[in-house]
Enzyme design. Sequence first.
Site, mmCIF file in Angstrom:
data_model
loop_
_atom_site.group_PDB
_atom_site.id
_atom_site.type_symbol
_atom_site.label_atom_id
_atom_site.label_comp_id
_atom_site.label_asym_id
_atom_site.label_seq_id
_atom_site.Cartn_x
_atom_site.Cartn_y
_atom_site.Cartn_z
ATOM 1 N N ASP A 71 13.632 -5.476 -8.166
ATOM 2 C CA ASP A 71 12.179 -5.269 -8.091
ATOM 3 C C ASP A 71 11.927 -3.765 -7.954
ATOM 4 O OD1 ASP A 71 9.483 -5.244 -7.525
ATOM 5 O OD2 ASP A 71 9.588 -6.640 -5.837
ATOM 6 N N GLY A 123 0.869 -1.182 0.000
ATOM 7 C CA GLY A 123 0.000 0.000 0.000
ATOM 8 C C GLY A 123 0.900 1.224 0.000
ATOM 9 N N ASP A 130 7.373 5.017 -3.839
ATOM 10 C CA ASP A 130 7.101 5.242 -2.411
ATOM 11 C C ASP A 130 8.402 5.565 -1.672
ATOM 12 O OD1 ASP A 130 4.478 4.588 -2.992
ATOM 13 O OD2 ASP A 130 4.793 2.475 -2.536
#
Length: 308
Positions: free
Chosen positions: A250, A41, A256
Site C-alpha cells: 500500500d 491526514g 508522509d
Amino acid sequence: MAGHDVVVLGIFVADLAFRAPRLPVMGETILGQGFAMGPGGKGSNQVIAAARAGGKAAIITRVGTDAFGEIARKAWATDGVDTSAVIADPDAPTGAAFIFVSTETGNNAIIVESGAAAKLSPADVNAADHLFAGARVFVTQFEQPIETAMAGLAAARRHGAITVLNPAPALPVEDAIFALCDYVTPNETEAATLTGIAVDTVEDARRAAVDLVRRGARNALITLGDKGALLHGEHGTHLVPAFPVSKVVDTTGAGDAFNAGFCLALAEGRPALDAVRFGCAVAGLSVQKPGTAPAMPTRAEIDRLLAG
Ligand code: RIB
C-alpha cells in the site's frame, strides 16, 4: 514547551480505505476485497511518523468533538505526540478520506474532506507560538488553507526553524510561499502542477526542481516513487535512490513517511543528503504494510534498514 524536533501544521482525518482491483466507473457498483478504517491526514501521518521514529513532535490542528476526533487523540497519545496546540471544535466534524487501494499495484487514489481542519487559521498558528520557540524543523502541507500554511512557515522562519513545505495535494500557488521554504517537497504530480513541467523522468524532475528554486525555494526535493528522490539547490543536484522493496502492499502515506523521516533527520543534525536517505528508508518501510499512520515504522526498523 521548547525544543521540539518536528512541529507539524496539518490535518487529521479518518481514512476509509477500500481495496479493489479497480475504481468503479460512474453509475457502477463493484465488490471490494478489503476495508479498513484508521488514522490519516497528511499532517497527522507526518507527526505520528516523526514521533514513532524517535522524535519529539507536535501538531497544530483542529478536530471535531466526535468519534473520529477520538480516534485522532488515541493515535497521538499512543505515539507520544504533543497535542497542546490541538483545538477541539464543537461546531465542525472531524474530516474523512475515501481511499481506493489497488489490489494489483498497491497504488492509491484519494478524496479528502478536511472537516474541522479546513477552519485552521493564521490566528490558530499564532496561538501555537509556544511550539515554535526552540523547534528545529517545521513542516506543513496544503490540506488546510494556504494562508495558514504561509503563516506557519513565516512563524517558523522568525524562530529560526528549518522550514519544509510538502505541497500536497497539488495546487497552483503564488511564488511568495516558496521564499519561506528551506525545502519544498512535491511528488511528480505535485511538481507538475506547481511548475507546468510534466515530470515523467529524472531529467524532468531536475528541470522542475530548478524552476522551484528559481521561484524562491532554497532547495527543491522531488519524490519519485521507486526511483527515489531528487534534491536540487544549495547542495547541488543529487538523485538518492529508493530502497528496494520486495512487495508493495500500500503506497498510501509513503510521501508522509518520507517527509517525516527527512524532517526528523534534519532535526537530528544530519546533512541534507543523509536526511533524504533517511526519508527514503522510512517511506520504503511504510509501503510494506497497509494503511497510513499504522504503517509508519519504528526507529529500530529504520536503523536496521539503514545499516544494510
Ligand atoms: O498522504 C496520505 C493521506 O492523504 C491519507 O492519510 C489521507 O487522509 C489524505 O490526507
